[in-house]
Design a protein around this motif. Structure first.
Motif, mmCIF file in Angstrom:
data_model
loop_
_atom_site.group_PDB
_atom_site.id
_atom_site.type_symbol
_atom_site.label_atom_id
_atom_site.label_comp_id
_atom_site.label_asym_id
_atom_site.label_seq_id
_atom_site.Cartn_x
_atom_site.Cartn_y
_atom_site.Cartn_z
ATOM 1 N N MET A 1 0.845 -1.197 0.000
ATOM 2 C CA MET A 1 0.000 0.000 0.000
ATOM 3 C C MET A 1 0.879 1.246 0.000
ATOM 4 S SD MET A 1 -2.828 1.224 2.830
ATOM 5 C CE MET A 1 -3.950 -0.134 2.465
ATOM 6 N N SER A 2 0.557 2.198 -0.856
ATOM 7 C CA SER A 2 1.344 3.425 -0.931
ATOM 8 C C SER A 2 1.084 4.292 0.301
ATOM 9 C CB SER A 2 0.981 4.219 -2.186
ATOM 10 O OG SER A 2 -0.327 4.739 -2.096
ATOM 11 N N LYS A 3 2.035 5.191 0.574
ATOM 12 C CA LYS A 3 1.877 6.091 1.717
ATOM 13 C C LYS A 3 0.628 6.967 1.550
ATOM 14 C CE LYS A 3 5.551 7.833 3.488
ATOM 15 N NZ LYS A 3 6.762 8.665 3.765
ATOM 16 N N ARG A 4 0.387 7.412 0.309
ATOM 17 C CA ARG A 4 -0.778 8.269 0.056
ATOM 18 C C ARG A 4 -2.076 7.520 0.329
ATOM 19 N NH1 ARG A 4 -1.971 11.699 -5.534
ATOM 20 N NH2 ARG A 4 -3.931 12.659 -4.816
ATOM 21 N N ALA A 5 -2.142 6.265 -0.116
ATOM 22 C CA ALA A 5 -3.358 5.473 0.111
ATOM 23 C C ALA A 5 -3.566 5.223 1.608
ATOM 24 C CB ALA A 5 -3.259 4.151 -0.639
ATOM 25 N N PHE A 6 -2.464 4.942 2.316
ATOM 26 C CA PHE A 6 -2.560 4.708 3.760
ATOM 27 C C PHE A 6 -3.163 5.918 4.458
ATOM 28 C CE2 PHE A 6 -0.714 5.359 7.982
ATOM 29 C CZ PHE A 6 -1.082 4.191 8.626
ATOM 30 N N TRP A 7 -2.627 7.099 4.159
ATOM 31 C CA TRP A 7 -3.098 8.294 4.842
ATOM 32 C C TRP A 7 -4.515 8.676 4.413
ATOM 33 C CZ3 TRP A 7 -1.374 10.144 9.162
ATOM 34 C CH2 TRP A 7 -0.061 9.865 9.534
ATOM 35 N N SER A 8 -4.872 8.405 3.191
ATOM 36 C CA SER A 8 -6.235 8.682 2.746
ATOM 37 C C SER A 8 -7.238 7.818 3.509
ATOM 38 C CB SER A 8 -6.364 8.433 1.236
ATOM 39 O OG SER A 8 -5.549 9.326 0.504
ATOM 40 N N TRP A 9 -6.930 6.522 3.597
ATOM 41 C CA TRP A 9 -7.793 5.621 4.350
ATOM 42 C C TRP A 9 -7.826 6.002 5.829
ATOM 43 C CZ3 TRP A 9 -11.458 2.488 2.852
ATOM 44 C CH2 TRP A 9 -11.428 1.948 1.565
ATOM 45 N N LEU A 10 -6.679 6.362 6.375
ATOM 46 C CA LEU A 10 -6.622 6.683 7.805
ATOM 47 C C LEU A 10 -7.433 7.935 8.114
ATOM 48 C CD1 LEU A 10 -5.630 6.140 10.625
ATOM 49 C CD2 LEU A 10 -3.480 7.307 10.065
ATOM 50 N N VAL A 11 -7.321 8.950 7.276
ATOM 51 C CA VAL A 11 -8.114 10.170 7.482
ATOM 52 C C VAL A 11 -9.603 9.836 7.448
ATOM 53 C CG1 VAL A 11 -8.774 12.376 6.456
ATOM 54 C CG2 VAL A 11 -6.353 11.783 6.685
ATOM 55 N N ALA A 12 -10.007 8.976 6.527
ATOM 56 C CA ALA A 12 -11.419 8.582 6.442
ATOM 57 C C ALA A 12 -11.860 7.855 7.709
ATOM 58 C CB ALA A 12 -11.638 7.704 5.217
ATOM 59 N N ILE A 13 -11.016 6.944 8.197
ATOM 60 C CA ILE A 13 -11.351 6.182 9.408
ATOM 61 C C ILE A 13 -11.464 7.112 10.608
ATOM 62 C CG2 ILE A 13 -10.430 4.498 11.054
ATOM 63 C CD1 ILE A 13 -9.207 3.042 8.580
ATOM 64 N N LEU A 14 -10.499 8.012 10.772
ATOM 65 C CA LEU A 14 -10.520 8.940 11.900
ATOM 66 C C LEU A 14 -11.720 9.880 11.816
ATOM 67 C CD1 LEU A 14 -6.727 9.895 12.146
ATOM 68 C CD2 LEU A 14 -7.975 8.185 13.478
ATOM 69 N N THR A 15 -12.059 10.303 10.606
ATOM 70 C CA THR A 15 -13.204 11.201 10.429
ATOM 71 C C THR A 15 -14.506 10.512 10.814
ATOM 72 O OG1 THR A 15 -12.058 12.381 8.639
ATOM 73 C CG2 THR A 15 -14.454 12.623 8.775
ATOM 74 N N ILE A 16 -14.662 9.269 10.380
ATOM 75 C CA ILE A 16 -15.871 8.509 10.738
ATOM 76 C C ILE A 16 -15.932 8.298 12.247
ATOM 77 C CG2 ILE A 16 -17.001 6.264 10.534
ATOM 78 C CD1 ILE A 16 -15.912 6.167 7.629
ATOM 79 N N GLY A 17 -14.789 7.940 12.840
ATOM 80 C CA GLY A 17 -14.752 7.745 14.288
ATOM 81 C C GLY A 17 -15.105 9.005 15.045
ATOM 82 N N LEU A 18 -14.594 10.140 14.586
ATOM 83 C CA LEU A 18 -14.903 11.414 15.237
ATOM 84 C C LEU A 18 -16.368 11.783 15.047
ATOM 85 C CD1 LEU A 18 -13.997 13.958 16.733
ATOM 86 C CD2 LEU A 18 -13.316 14.925 14.513
ATOM 87 N N ALA A 19 -16.879 11.617 13.826
ATOM 88 C CA ALA A 19 -18.282 11.962 13.559
ATOM 89 C C ALA A 19 -19.226 11.130 14.424
ATOM 90 C CB ALA A 19 -18.588 11.748 12.080
ATOM 91 N N ALA A 115 0.730 -2.029 6.713
ATOM 92 C CA ALA A 115 -0.120 -0.837 6.633
ATOM 93 C C ALA A 115 -1.598 -1.211 6.665
ATOM 94 C CB ALA A 115 0.212 -0.053 5.367
ATOM 95 N N LYS A 116 -1.963 -2.261 5.945
ATOM 96 C CA LYS A 116 -3.362 -2.691 5.914
ATOM 97 C C LYS A 116 -3.827 -3.120 7.299
ATOM 98 C CE LYS A 116 -6.489 -6.032 3.740
ATOM 99 N NZ LYS A 116 -6.599 -7.152 2.766
ATOM 100 N N GLN A 117 -3.007 -3.881 8.002
ATOM 101 C CA GLN A 117 -3.386 -4.329 9.342
ATOM 102 C C GLN A 117 -3.472 -3.154 10.307
ATOM 103 O OE1 GLN A 117 -0.353 -7.336 9.882
ATOM 104 N NE2 GLN A 117 -1.745 -8.992 9.311
ATOM 105 N N GLY A 118 -2.618 -2.155 10.141
ATOM 106 C CA GLY A 118 -2.712 -0.962 10.966
ATOM 107 C C GLY A 118 -4.028 -0.241 10.780
ATOM 108 N N LEU A 119 -4.484 -0.146 9.534
ATOM 109 C CA LEU A 119 -5.768 0.498 9.254
ATOM 110 C C LEU A 119 -6.931 -0.309 9.825
ATOM 111 C CD1 LEU A 119 -5.147 1.603 5.558
ATOM 112 C CD2 LEU A 119 -5.266 3.088 7.577
ATOM 113 N N ILE A 120 -6.864 -1.618 9.694
ATOM 114 C CA ILE A 120 -7.927 -2.470 10.248
ATOM 115 C C ILE A 120 -7.977 -2.326 11.762
ATOM 116 C CG2 ILE A 120 -8.703 -4.841 10.583
ATOM 117 C CD1 ILE A 120 -7.521 -5.506 7.838
ATOM 118 N N ALA A 121 -6.793 -2.307 12.385
ATOM 119 C CA ALA A 121 -6.736 -2.164 13.842
ATOM 120 C C ALA A 121 -7.340 -0.837 14.279
ATOM 121 C CB ALA A 121 -5.290 -2.276 14.321
ATOM 122 N N SER A 122 -7.014 0.242 13.558
ATOM 123 C CA SER A 122 -7.566 1.553 13.891
ATOM 124 C C SER A 122 -9.072 1.573 13.711
ATOM 125 C CB SER A 122 -6.908 2.623 13.013
ATOM 126 O OG SER A 122 -7.420 3.899 13.315
ATOM 127 N N ALA A 123 -9.552 0.993 12.618
ATOM 128 C CA ALA A 123 -10.998 0.959 12.360
ATOM 129 C C ALA A 123 -11.722 0.163 13.440
ATOM 130 C CB ALA A 123 -11.268 0.368 10.983
#
Length: 467
Positions: A1-19, A115-123
């Motif tokens: 996973m590219s760094k850009r894709a990681f951060w895009s997904w992470l921003v989306a996850i954090l935004t949903i969590g905050l909302a 990176a993928k597992q990090g995103l899953i863990a955060s979600a």
């Protein structure tokens, strides 16, 4: 996973969590929650407004450390900027650390897994119910101290002990549970020094960094009301002993088998909490209650120390990142399951680590969700319906029977209604059924068994690799 894709997904996850949290905390359950807890925070803010840096003496119930007091001052300042009452913003103290931990979890997962597992863990962390229930519905701040705790362990893994002990100090100055990570930091740091991975002088610089952090944060606040009288007037010394006295005070505040935690002690005593809570009553039995002639407090503390010291001994030699993180998870789960005097919320912190160490395996991710729902049932049973709590003291002649019943939780200051606060009231009969309590206890115990087994297996694998 590219760094850009990681951060895009992470921003989306954090935004949903905050909302989700903003919707629940400031929409559905605005100024609702565990009303006594939120009112306590409101009273503490009023106390600071009236007494400045000396709020502890006037209100013995102000039992959170100085960094939390600093954050209350920050909430008051923010409220003045947006022209609202500070109580309206108090849930930010739980919501903001939730999102920050979601970020840390993702970065830790990317660092030590993928990176993928990090995103899953955060979600997972931001969506499992127990986390948002604690912060946005209940109105508590258990993730607030977990944030520096997890970062401190990260820093010690990275051989940055000064930062680790600065963060440790921040953790213990936020909530007393932060002291638990000493069982991780000390053996890992000692092992690094012993193996000459770090020079011995780093012990001195780390101690100095922690002490300076303590001075900067704690010294302005008057903690001397908790210190022994003969030490209270001595600069710095009085504050150190005052902080220690506050922690001792907190530890002895609920000297009961269980303060509504569905752990092993909810099944103990002459009148187990699991048996009486379906009738919307809770008799908190003193943990001087004897089991086979031994006070329950000693049994619970002894069991926890056996687990904690086992973790420490292993980590002195085996200090790989996932080994250390699994040790931290063992410690936090054991602290909920084994000792007496535990509240229903004390498992919340463990999920920030469990989502990292359990994300690689599908069955463990599924069990994580089951565990999260089980612990949410425990929280819901206490929050969502009136519970008549009484204390039961224990005598030597007749252990288990009441020698005096009194209110369990003394309260100082204005009540919830004076802050326009209300309780969350939802159906909770299911969460108080005895068979449900037994099932939840079994899941909590299974979590400890699984994570402790994982910890021991990791040490065996590491030993084979090193050979």
């Amino acid at each position: 996973m590219s760094k850009r894709a990681f951060w895009s997904w992470l921003v989306a996850i954090l935004t949903i969590g905050l909302a989700l949290r903003l919707w629940l905390g400031f929409g559905v359950f605005h100024n609702q929650g565990f009303a006594w807890d939120i009112a306590s925070f409101g009273n503490w803010m009023d106390n600071i407004g009236e007494n400045g840096l000396s709020p502890y003496g006037p209100d013995p119930g102000f039992n959170y450390p100085p960094l939390f007091a600093d954050l209350l001052v920050g909430i008051k300042w923010l409220a003045s900027l947006v022209h609202t009452h500070p109580i309206n913003l108090i849930k930010l103290l739980g919501i903001v650390p939730d999102i920050a931990l979601g970020l840390v979890v993702a970065l830790a997962g990317r660092r030590w897994l993928t990176a993928k597992q990090g995103l899953i863990a955060s979600a997972l962390f931001l969506t499992i119910p127990v986390i948002w229930y604690d912060s946005s519905v209940w109105g508590q701040v258990d993730t607030l101290s977990m944030l520096p705790m997890l970062l401190a362990v990260w820093m010690i893994i990275d051989r940055k002990p000064e930062w680790a002990f600065i963060l440790f100090t921040l953790a213990v100055l936020t909530k007393p549970q932060g002291a638990l990570i000493l069982f991780i930091l000390i053996p890992v740091f000692a092992g690094q020094l012993w193996a000459k991975e770090l020079p011995i002088k780093r012990a001195l610089t780390s101690a100095a960094a922690a002490f300076l952090t303590f001075l900067v944060i704690a010294l302005p606040w008057d903690l001397e009301s908790y210190a022994p009288r003969e030490l209270a007037g001595i600069p710095v010394v009085g504050d150190i002993f005052g902080l220690a006295g506050q922690y001792v005070y907190n530890a002895n505040y609920f000297h009961v088998l269980t303060a509504n935690a569905y752990n092993i002690w909810v099944l103990g005593g002459r009148i187990p909490l699991a048996h009486i809570i379906p009738d919307d009553d809770a008799i908190w039995i003193s943990d001087s209650y004897k089991v086979l002639g031994v006070p329950a407090q000693f049994i619970g503390t002894g069991l926890f120390l056996i687990v904690a010291l086992t973790v420490s001994v292993v980590l002195f030699k085996r200090r790989e990142p996932m080994q250390v993180l699994t040790g931290l998870a063992v410690l936090l789960v054991a602290f909920f399951v084994l000792p007496t005097r535990v509240h229903e919320r004390y498992l919340v912190q463990a999920f920030a680590v469990l989502v990292i160490i359990w994300v690689p395996k599908l069955w463990q991710r599924i069990f994580l969700v089951v565990l999260a729902f089980a612990n949410t049932i425990n929280l819901h049973a206490i929050l969502a319906k009136d519970l008549d709590v009484q204390n039961m003291s224990v005598s030597e002649r007749d252990p288990g029977y009441a020698t005096g019943i009194q209110d369990a939780i003394p309260f100082h200051g204005k009540g919830p209604e004076e802050f326009a606060l209300s309780w969350v009231r939802l159906p909770a009969d299911f969460a108080r059924q005895e068979w449900v309590i037994w099932l939840v206890v079994a899941i909590h115990i299974a979590a400890l068994v699984i994570v402790f087994r994982d910890f021991l297996r990791r040490s065996e694998i590491t030993l084979r690799i090193n050979r």
